[in-house]
Motif scaffolding. Structure first.
Motif, PDB file in Angstrom:
ATOM      1  N   VAL A   1      23.666 -58.690  37.371  1.00 35.94           N
ATOM      2  CA  VAL A   1      22.952 -58.293  36.164  1.00 35.94           C
ATOM      3  C   VAL A   1      23.447 -59.208  35.052  1.00 35.94           C
ATOM      4  CG1 VAL A   1      22.527 -56.469  34.479  1.00 35.94           C
ATOM      5  CG2 VAL A   1      22.773 -55.897  36.907  1.00 35.94           C
ATOM      6  N   TRP A   2      22.536 -59.931  34.437  1.00 35.89           N
ATOM      7  CA  TRP A   2      22.882 -60.822  33.326  1.00 35.89           C
ATOM      8  C   TRP A   2      22.290 -60.251  32.057  1.00 35.89           C
ATOM      9  CZ3 TRP A   2      21.928 -66.544  35.139  1.00 35.89           C
ATOM     10  CH2 TRP A   2      22.698 -66.792  36.273  1.00 35.89           C
ATOM     11  N   GLU A   3      23.006 -60.432  30.953  1.00 33.80           N
ATOM     12  CA  GLU A   3      22.477 -59.981  29.671  1.00 33.80           C
ATOM     13  C   GLU A   3      22.720 -61.061  28.635  1.00 33.80           C
ATOM     14  OE1 GLU A   3      26.355 -57.519  27.986  1.00 33.80           O
ATOM     15  OE2 GLU A   3      24.585 -56.414  28.604  1.00 33.80           O
TER      16      GLU A   3
ATOM     17  N   CYS B   1      15.452 -67.114  29.979  1.00 32.57           N
ATOM     18  CA  CYS B   1      16.401 -68.174  30.342  1.00 32.57           C
ATOM     19  C   CYS B   1      16.656 -68.216  31.848  1.00 32.57           C
ATOM     20  CB  CYS B   1      17.712 -67.981  29.596  1.00 32.57           C
ATOM     21  SG  CYS B   1      17.580 -68.244  27.823  1.00 32.57           S
ATOM     22  N   VAL B   2      16.853 -67.050  32.456  1.00 36.28           N
ATOM     23  CA  VAL B   2      17.105 -67.004  33.892  1.00 36.28           C
ATOM     24  C   VAL B   2      15.883 -67.480  34.661  1.00 36.28           C
ATOM     25  CG1 VAL B   2      17.564 -65.476  35.852  1.00 36.28           C
ATOM     26  CG2 VAL B   2      18.886 -65.250  33.747  1.00 36.28           C
ATOM     27  N   ARG B   3      14.698 -67.064  34.243  1.00 35.22           N
ATOM     28  CA  ARG B   3      13.485 -67.506  34.936  1.00 35.22           C
ATOM     29  C   ARG B   3      13.285 -69.009  34.803  1.00 35.22           C
ATOM     30  NH1 ARG B   3      10.458 -64.090  37.585  1.00 35.22           N
ATOM     31  NH2 ARG B   3       8.595 -65.351  37.326  1.00 35.22           N
ATOM     32  N   ALA B   4      13.704 -69.599  33.696  1.00 34.23           N
ATOM     33  CA  ALA B   4      13.624 -71.058  33.537  1.00 34.23           C
ATOM     34  C   ALA B   4      14.575 -71.746  34.519  1.00 34.23           C
ATOM     35  CB  ALA B   4      13.939 -71.456  32.103  1.00 34.23           C
ATOM     36  N   MET B   5      15.772 -71.193  34.717  1.00 39.95           N
ATOM     37  CA  MET B   5      16.726 -71.780  35.668  1.00 39.95           C
ATOM     38  C   MET B   5      16.251 -71.622  37.099  1.00 39.95           C
ATOM     39  SD  MET B   5      20.558 -70.917  34.290  1.00 39.95           S
ATOM     40  CE  MET B   5      20.385 -69.158  34.427  1.00 39.95           C
ATOM     41  N   VAL B   6      15.680 -70.461  37.408  1.00 47.08           N
ATOM     42  CA  VAL B   6      15.186 -70.193  38.759  1.00 47.08           C
ATOM     43  C   VAL B   6      13.992 -71.094  39.069  1.00 47.08           C
ATOM     44  CG1 VAL B   6      14.049 -68.463  40.208  1.00 47.08           C
ATOM     45  CG2 VAL B   6      16.060 -67.844  38.851  1.00 47.08           C
ATOM     46  N   GLY B   7      13.040 -71.169  38.155  1.00 51.01           N
ATOM     47  CA  GLY B   7      11.905 -72.070  38.289  1.00 51.01           C
ATOM     48  C   GLY B   7      10.927 -71.725  39.391  1.00 51.01           C
TER      49      GLY B   7
ATOM     50  N   ARG C   1      15.099 -72.896  42.647  1.00 51.42           N
ATOM     51  CA  ARG C   1      14.082 -72.876  43.713  1.00 51.42           C
ATOM     52  C   ARG C   1      13.584 -74.273  44.045  1.00 51.42           C
ATOM     53  NH1 ARG C   1      10.467 -67.825  41.617  1.00 51.42           N
ATOM     54  NH2 ARG C   1      11.813 -66.163  42.364  1.00 51.42           N
ATOM     55  N   GLY C   2      13.356 -75.070  43.023  1.00 50.73           N
ATOM     56  CA  GLY C   2      12.826 -76.419  43.258  1.00 50.73           C
ATOM     57  C   GLY C   2      13.778 -77.313  44.016  1.00 50.73           C
ATOM     58  N   ASP C   3      15.053 -77.205  43.733  1.00 52.94           N
ATOM     59  CA  ASP C   3      16.039 -78.084  44.358  1.00 52.94           C
ATOM     60  C   ASP C   3      16.624 -77.534  45.654  1.00 52.94           C
ATOM     61  OD1 ASP C   3      15.648 -79.712  42.174  1.00 52.94           O
ATOM     62  OD2 ASP C   3      17.605 -79.316  41.265  1.00 52.94           O
ATOM     63  N   LEU C   4      16.660 -76.208  45.809  1.00 57.51           N
ATOM     64  CA  LEU C   4      17.395 -75.624  46.933  1.00 57.51           C
ATOM     65  C   LEU C   4      16.562 -74.817  47.924  1.00 57.51           C
ATOM     66  CD1 LEU C   4      20.513 -74.422  44.901  1.00 57.51           C
ATOM     67  CD2 LEU C   4      20.261 -76.541  46.205  1.00 57.51           C
ATOM     68  N   SER C   5      15.321 -74.498  47.605  1.00 56.73           N
ATOM     69  CA  SER C   5      14.547 -73.683  48.537  1.00 56.73           C
ATOM     70  C   SER C   5      14.084 -74.515  49.722  1.00 56.73           C
ATOM     71  CB  SER C   5      13.347 -73.043  47.840  1.00 56.73           C
ATOM     72  OG  SER C   5      12.451 -74.032  47.395  1.00 56.73           O
ATOM     73  N   VAL C   6      13.994 -73.852  50.861  1.00 59.56           N
ATOM     74  CA  VAL C   6      13.593 -74.510  52.097  1.00 59.56           C
ATOM     75  C   VAL C   6      12.089 -74.411  52.303  1.00 59.56           C
ATOM     76  CG1 VAL C   6      13.866 -74.466  54.604  1.00 59.56           C
ATOM     77  CG2 VAL C   6      15.835 -74.022  53.131  1.00 59.56           C
TER      78      VAL C   6
ATOM     79  N   LEU D   1      15.015 -68.385  47.544  1.00 58.76           N
ATOM     80  CA  LEU D   1      16.466 -68.344  47.591  1.00 58.76           C
ATOM     81  C   LEU D   1      17.013 -67.327  46.590  1.00 58.76           C
ATOM     82  CD1 LEU D   1      19.055 -69.733  48.640  1.00 58.76           C
ATOM     83  CD2 LEU D   1      18.848 -71.320  46.738  1.00 58.76           C
ATOM     84  N   VAL D   2      16.237 -67.102  45.532  1.00 57.04           N
ATOM     85  CA  VAL D   2      16.704 -66.265  44.442  1.00 57.04           C
ATOM     86  C   VAL D   2      15.530 -65.487  43.852  1.00 57.04           C
ATOM     87  CG1 VAL D   2      16.445 -68.109  42.750  1.00 57.04           C
ATOM     88  CG2 VAL D   2      18.056 -66.297  42.299  1.00 57.04           C
ATOM     89  N   HIS D   3      15.815 -64.310  43.343  1.00 60.90           N
ATOM     90  CA  HIS D   3      14.801 -63.507  42.665  1.00 60.90           C
ATOM     91  C   HIS D   3      15.240 -63.297  41.234  1.00 60.90           C
ATOM     92  CE1 HIS D   3      11.984 -60.346  41.661  1.00 60.90           C
ATOM     93  NE2 HIS D   3      13.013 -59.634  41.210  1.00 60.90           N
ATOM     94  N   ALA D   4      14.310 -63.324  40.308  1.00 58.84           N
ATOM     95  CA  ALA D   4      14.587 -63.017  38.901  1.00 58.84           C
ATOM     96  C   ALA D   4      13.474 -62.120  38.387  1.00 58.84           C
ATOM     97  CB  ALA D   4      14.662 -64.300  38.076  1.00 58.84           C
ATOM     98  N   SER D   5      13.849 -61.071  37.711  1.00 60.83           N
ATOM     99  CA  SER D   5      12.862 -60.147  37.152  1.00 60.83           C
ATOM    100  C   SER D   5      11.980 -60.876  36.145  1.00 60.83           C
ATOM    101  CB  SER D   5      13.566 -58.978  36.461  1.00 60.83           C
ATOM    102  OG  SER D   5      14.400 -58.302  37.368  1.00 60.83           O
ATOM    103  N   ASP D   6      10.715 -60.428  36.034  1.00 63.21           N
ATOM    104  CA  ASP D   6       9.764 -61.106  35.144  1.00 63.21           C
ATOM    105  C   ASP D   6       9.671 -60.486  33.755  1.00 63.21           C
ATOM    106  OD1 ASP D   6       8.477 -58.784  35.798  1.00 63.21           O
ATOM    107  OD2 ASP D   6       6.668 -59.748  36.558  1.00 63.21           O
ATOM    108  N   SER D   7      10.378 -59.378  33.532  1.00 67.21           N
ATOM    109  CA  SER D   7      10.375 -58.741  32.213  1.00 67.21           C
ATOM    110  C   SER D   7      11.594 -57.837  32.106  1.00 67.21           C
ATOM    111  CB  SER D   7       9.105 -57.916  32.006  1.00 67.21           C
ATOM    112  OG  SER D   7       9.119 -56.776  32.845  1.00 67.21           O
TER     113      SER D   7
END
Length: 78
Positions: free
Chosen positions: A6-8, A15-21, A30-35, A41-47
């Motif tokens: 949990v990040w706050e 910000c997290v969604r920008a990093m996840v991409g 996702r862009g660099d590490l997803s297969v 590879l990672v989930h980030a909430s959208d709101s």
């Protein structure tokens, strides 16, 4: 094995969604590490509302710790 977190912070969801991409976005997790595009590879909430609901899937409220960052004023200029 999932590692829930949990990040706050200021605009944390954005910000997290920008990093996840997106799966094809170079320079993102996702862009660099997803297969494969369908296996994230990672989930980030959208709101914030979604995040609050999803946090409850992994953590009881008494496991979440409220804290104040010592760098808050330096980071956010408050």
């Amino acid at each position: 094995c999932p590692v829930p977190q949990v990040w706050e912070g200021y605009n944390a969801v954005r910000c997290v969604r920008a990093m996840v991409g997106d799966s094809g976005a170079v320079g993102t997790i996702r862009g660099d590490l997803s297969v494969h595009i369908t296996r994230n590879l990672v989930h980030a909430s959208d709101s914030v509302e979604t995040a609050q609901r999803e946090i409850g899937f992994w953590f009881p409220r008494d496991e979440l710790v409220a804290w104040d960052s010592r760098d808050r004023d330096n980071i956010y200029g408050l």
